[in-house]
Scaffold this motif. Structure first.
Motif, PDB file in Angstrom:
ATOM      1  N   ALA A 329     106.091  45.758  78.285  1.00 43.55           N
ATOM      2  CA  ALA A 329     107.441  45.880  78.845  1.00 43.55           C
ATOM      3  C   ALA A 329     108.495  45.376  77.866  1.00 43.55           C
ATOM      4  CB  ALA A 329     107.515  45.115  80.166  1.00 43.55           C
ATOM      5  N   LEU A 330     108.164  44.255  77.191  1.00 46.10           N
ATOM      6  CA  LEU A 330     109.107  43.721  76.207  1.00 46.10           C
ATOM      7  C   LEU A 330     109.283  44.695  75.041  1.00 46.10           C
ATOM      8  CD1 LEU A 330     108.083  39.934  76.060  1.00 46.10           C
ATOM      9  CD2 LEU A 330     110.176  40.915  77.037  1.00 46.10           C
ATOM     10  N   ALA A 331     108.145  45.284  74.613  1.00 41.73           N
ATOM     11  CA  ALA A 331     108.236  46.242  73.510  1.00 41.73           C
ATOM     12  C   ALA A 331     109.055  47.462  73.917  1.00 41.73           C
ATOM     13  CB  ALA A 331     106.827  46.649  73.076  1.00 41.73           C
ATOM     14  N   GLU A 332     108.857  47.932  75.157  1.00 41.20           N
ATOM     15  CA  GLU A 332     109.622  49.074  75.644  1.00 41.20           C
ATOM     16  C   GLU A 332     111.103  48.732  75.743  1.00 41.20           C
ATOM     17  OE1 GLU A 332     110.363  52.939  77.104  1.00 41.20           O
ATOM     18  OE2 GLU A 332     108.716  52.039  75.961  1.00 41.20           O
ATOM     19  N   GLU A 333     111.360  47.491  76.214  1.00 40.34           N
ATOM     20  CA  GLU A 333     112.751  47.060  76.332  1.00 40.34           C
ATOM     21  C   GLU A 333     113.411  46.992  74.950  1.00 40.34           C
ATOM     22  OE1 GLU A 333     115.294  43.216  78.039  1.00 40.34           O
ATOM     23  OE2 GLU A 333     113.133  43.417  78.436  1.00 40.34           O
ATOM     24  N   ARG A 334     112.683  46.462  73.960  1.00 43.67           N
ATOM     25  CA  ARG A 334     113.230  46.387  72.611  1.00 43.67           C
ATOM     26  C   ARG A 334     113.430  47.789  72.023  1.00 43.67           C
ATOM     27  NH1 ARG A 334     109.638  41.853  72.194  1.00 43.67           N
ATOM     28  NH2 ARG A 334     108.018  43.224  71.310  1.00 43.67           N
ATOM     29  N   ARG A 335     112.464  48.679  72.342  1.00 45.06           N
ATOM     30  CA  ARG A 335     112.591  50.044  71.835  1.00 45.06           C
ATOM     31  C   ARG A 335     113.819  50.751  72.412  1.00 45.06           C
ATOM     32  NH1 ARG A 335     111.509  55.109  73.118  1.00 45.06           N
ATOM     33  NH2 ARG A 335     110.882  54.516  75.231  1.00 45.06           N
ATOM     34  N   LEU A 336     114.014  50.581  73.721  1.00 46.53           N
ATOM     35  CA  LEU A 336     115.165  51.215  74.348  1.00 46.53           C
ATOM     36  C   LEU A 336     116.470  50.628  73.828  1.00 46.53           C
ATOM     37  CD1 LEU A 336     113.889  51.506  78.037  1.00 46.53           C
ATOM     38  CD2 LEU A 336     114.077  53.330  76.308  1.00 46.53           C
ATOM     39  N   GLN A 337     116.440  49.299  73.591  1.00 42.01           N
ATOM     40  CA  GLN A 337     117.637  48.661  73.057  1.00 42.01           C
ATOM     41  C   GLN A 337     117.933  49.174  71.650  1.00 42.01           C
ATOM     42  OE1 GLN A 337     117.442  44.411  73.101  1.00 42.01           O
ATOM     43  NE2 GLN A 337     119.489  44.130  72.247  1.00 42.01           N
ATOM     44  N   THR A 338     116.868  49.295  70.865  1.00 42.82           N
ATOM     45  CA  THR A 338     117.049  49.835  69.514  1.00 42.82           C
ATOM     46  C   THR A 338     117.550  51.272  69.563  1.00 42.82           C
ATOM     47  OG1 THR A 338     115.270  48.411  68.713  1.00 42.82           O
ATOM     48  CG2 THR A 338     115.881  50.277  67.324  1.00 42.82           C
ATOM     49  N   LEU A 339     116.992  52.048  70.525  1.00 41.98           N
ATOM     50  CA  LEU A 339     117.425  53.441  70.681  1.00 41.98           C
ATOM     51  C   LEU A 339     118.895  53.524  71.071  1.00 41.98           C
ATOM     52  CD1 LEU A 339     116.588  56.437  70.734  1.00 41.98           C
ATOM     53  CD2 LEU A 339     115.979  56.114  73.153  1.00 41.98           C
ATOM     54  N   GLU A 340     119.284  52.626  71.985  1.00 39.31           N
ATOM     55  CA  GLU A 340     120.676  52.614  72.428  1.00 39.31           C
ATOM     56  C   GLU A 340     121.603  52.240  71.281  1.00 39.31           C
ATOM     57  OE1 GLU A 340     123.728  53.213  75.111  1.00 39.31           O
ATOM     58  OE2 GLU A 340     121.572  53.631  75.333  1.00 39.31           O
ATOM     59  N   GLU A 341     121.185  51.251  70.487  1.00 40.18           N
ATOM     60  CA  GLU A 341     121.999  50.867  69.328  1.00 40.18           C
ATOM     61  C   GLU A 341     122.093  52.013  68.319  1.00 40.18           C
ATOM     62  OE1 GLU A 341     120.087  47.424  67.878  1.00 40.18           O
ATOM     63  OE2 GLU A 341     120.815  46.088  69.485  1.00 40.18           O
ATOM     64  N   GLU A 342     120.997  52.755  68.134  1.00 37.04           N
ATOM     65  CA  GLU A 342     121.000  53.878  67.215  1.00 37.04           C
ATOM     66  C   GLU A 342     121.933  54.991  67.712  1.00 37.04           C
ATOM     67  OE1 GLU A 342     119.868  56.035  63.781  1.00 37.04           O
ATOM     68  OE2 GLU A 342     119.751  53.910  64.340  1.00 37.04           O
ATOM     69  N   LYS A 343     121.909  55.223  69.051  1.00 34.59           N
ATOM     70  CA  LYS A 343     122.807  56.237  69.620  1.00 34.59           C
ATOM     71  C   LYS A 343     124.277  55.846  69.398  1.00 34.59           C
ATOM     72  CE  LYS A 343     119.812  57.994  73.335  1.00 34.59           C
ATOM     73  NZ  LYS A 343     119.984  59.435  73.101  1.00 34.59           N
ATOM     74  N   GLU A 344     124.580  54.556  69.606  1.00 31.29           N
ATOM     75  CA  GLU A 344     125.958  54.099  69.396  1.00 31.29           C
ATOM     76  C   GLU A 344     126.364  54.244  67.939  1.00 31.29           C
ATOM     77  OE1 GLU A 344     126.232  50.157  70.846  1.00 31.29           O
ATOM     78  OE2 GLU A 344     125.956  50.707  72.968  1.00 31.29           O
ATOM     79  N   ARG A 345     125.416  53.916  67.050  1.00 34.81           N
ATOM     80  CA  ARG A 345     125.732  54.033  65.617  1.00 34.81           C
ATOM     81  C   ARG A 345     125.983  55.494  65.236  1.00 34.81           C
ATOM     82  NH1 ARG A 345     123.330  55.039  60.934  1.00 34.81           N
ATOM     83  NH2 ARG A 345     121.342  55.481  61.949  1.00 34.81           N
ATOM     84  N   LYS A 346     125.122  56.406  65.766  1.00 31.48           N
ATOM     85  CA  LYS A 346     125.312  57.829  65.470  1.00 31.48           C
ATOM     86  C   LYS A 346     126.650  58.334  66.031  1.00 31.48           C
ATOM     87  CE  LYS A 346     121.302  58.896  63.515  1.00 31.48           C
ATOM     88  NZ  LYS A 346     121.205  59.460  62.142  1.00 31.48           N
ATOM     89  N   SER A 347     126.970  57.858  67.247  1.00 32.70           N
ATOM     90  CA  SER A 347     128.226  58.296  67.879  1.00 32.70           C
ATOM     91  C   SER A 347     129.439  57.862  67.060  1.00 32.70           C
ATOM     92  CB  SER A 347     128.321  57.757  69.303  1.00 32.70           C
ATOM     93  OG  SER A 347     129.541  58.101  69.904  1.00 32.70           O
TER      94      SER A 347
END
Length: 445
Positions: A329-347
């Motif tokens: 769950a922690l790994a999934e949470e970190r992955r989603l957080q990283t994904l969200e940060e990547e989406k913001e950076r791309k935006s």
């Protein structure tokens, strides 16, 4: 000066102390503690040593004494049978007796004086026992040389060993002290001790130990039994938990009287021997019962320990599974957080949307996998990567996807590859000013 206090016992030592007292039946806790301390708190060795002592085997911490094993000779109920020498008969017999009396008196008086004086010059060598077994074996050899091989089976061991064996086997022990210088010894050995009926009786009824009083071992035993004359025999048995002299035969005795007297002594003390056998059997049964109880307790203890082990294993397995779920769950949470940060950076890195009246603009309508539609304008000269980054920055977009045109149906190469490290522009991809494309979800793939 006060005696130093003994150190306190640990919990394990206290349990061993109580268990040792229960197994041995000792009432004194101090004695139990001393025994266990002598064996470094090894309860099995301590119990075995205690049982050996009860069976007559000397303890490893109590070496055998220089004197024979203590035998109770002060019992006033000891049966004694003494055969006196026959009195002279007739005138000739009395005359010979009276004539020889002064010579015998003088001879024995001088002999006693000589022996008494000799003690001051040279101590009696019989007082030092250096090889008790050798003394017994030497007597047996000299006896066979003089009287032949037909004799009772001699116990080939020390007096103490004979007592221990008789005590352990609950048998009678007949002790014979051989006085070589006595006038009746030779006749007793030939006419009584070596007769067939006496040999058969002794071999089947008891242990028979003998030694000459001229040997240190025989002399030491004679000092313990305190004989009055020879031939001398003492019947010894276990009575009231002690090796006790229960009968004494002294003097020249005929074979039939010899057997009758020994049989009388045995019959008179048979109840004591039976009582000792019953008591020993009861102790043995109690020991077996305690051993069975201990084995049952240990089996139950092992079963409980096995249950505890399995329970701990199950708890550990459950904990590991829970930890694995938590880490996932922690790994999934970190992955989603990283994904969200990547989406913001791309935006944030996207170029601004061109106006609608820009002749270089292209309007693209994206149909997402969740059936939503998104519309945005791009420039012909921009790379297909810009389209991909735009879709990637949307919250509704899947993590992995590809862009497909409908007519003709083809996949737009939005990402760099080895064959095409720089994706083409919208114009190079053949897109028109208005396009409708589909976003295909590749997350499960």
């Amino acid at each position: 000066m006060a005696a130093p206090e003994e150190p306190e016992l640990s919990q394990a030592q206290t349990e061993k102390l109580l268990q040792f007292q229960d197994l041995t039946g000792l009432e004194s806790m101090d004695q139990c503690r001393r025994t266990l301390e002598q064996h470094n708190w090894n309860i099995e060795a301590a119990v075995q040593d205690r049982l050996n002592e009860q069976e007559g085997v000397p303890s490893v911490f109590n070496p055998p004494p220089s004197r024979p094993l203590q035998v109770n000779t002060a019992d006033h109920r000891v049966y004694s049978y003494i055969v006196s020498r026959p009195q002279p008969r007739g005138l000739i017999g009395w005359s010979y007796y009276l004539i020889m009396l002064p010579f015998r008196f003088t001879y024995y008086t001088l002999l006693d004086i000589f022996r008494f004086a000799l003690r001051f010059v040279r101590p009696d060598p019989r007082g030092r026992v250096t090889d008790p077994v050798g003394d017994v074996v030497s007597f047996i050899h000299s006896f066979e040389e003089k009287y032949g091989q037909s004799h009772p089976v001699f116990y080939q061991g020390t007096y103490s060993q004979a007592l221990n064996d008789a005590k352990r086997e609950l048998r009678y022990l007949l002790v014979y002290l051989h006085g070589e210088d006595h006038q009746d010894t030779d006749q007793f050995c030939r006419s009584t001790l070596c007769t067939e009926e006496v040999v058969t009786f002794l071999n089947t009824q008891m242990l028979f130990w003998a030694c000459s009083t001229s040997k240190p071992e025989g002399y030491r035993v004679s000092q313990a039994l305190r004989e009055n004359t020879y031939p001398f025999l003492a019947m010894i048995m276990l009575k009231d938990r002690k090796m006790t002299v229960v009968g004494r035969l002294e003097g020249l005795i005929r074979p039939e009287d010899f057997i009758n007297q020994l049989t009388f002594i045995m019959d008179a003390n048979q109840t004591h021997l039976m009582s000792e056998r019953m008591e020993r059997e009861e102790r043995s049964q109690t020991q077996v019962l305690r051993q069975q109880q201990d084995e049952a307790y240990l089996a139950s203890l092992r079963a409980d320990q096995e249950k505890d082990r399995k329970k701990r294993e199950e708890e550990e397995q459950l904990r590991q599974e829970e930890e694995k779920v938590r880490q996932t769950a922690l790994a999934e949470e970190r992955r989603l957080q990283t994904l969200e940060e990547e989406k913001e950076r791309k935006s944030e890195c996207l170029p601004p949307e061109p106006p609608a009246d820009d002749p270089e603009s292209v309007k693209i309508v994206f149909k997402l996998p969740n059936d939503t539609r998104v519309e945005r304008r791009f420039l012909f000269g921009q790379s297909l990567t810009v389209i991909y980054d735009f879709l990637f920055s949307l919250k509704e977009s899947p993590e992995k996807f590809q862009i497909i045109t409908n007519f003709p149906r083809r996949v737009l190469p939005c990402l760099p590859t080895e064959e095409q490290p720089n994706p083409p522009t919208l114009k190079e991809a053949g897109l028109s000013r208005s396009e409708v494309v589909f976003v295909q979800d590749l997350t499960d793939d």
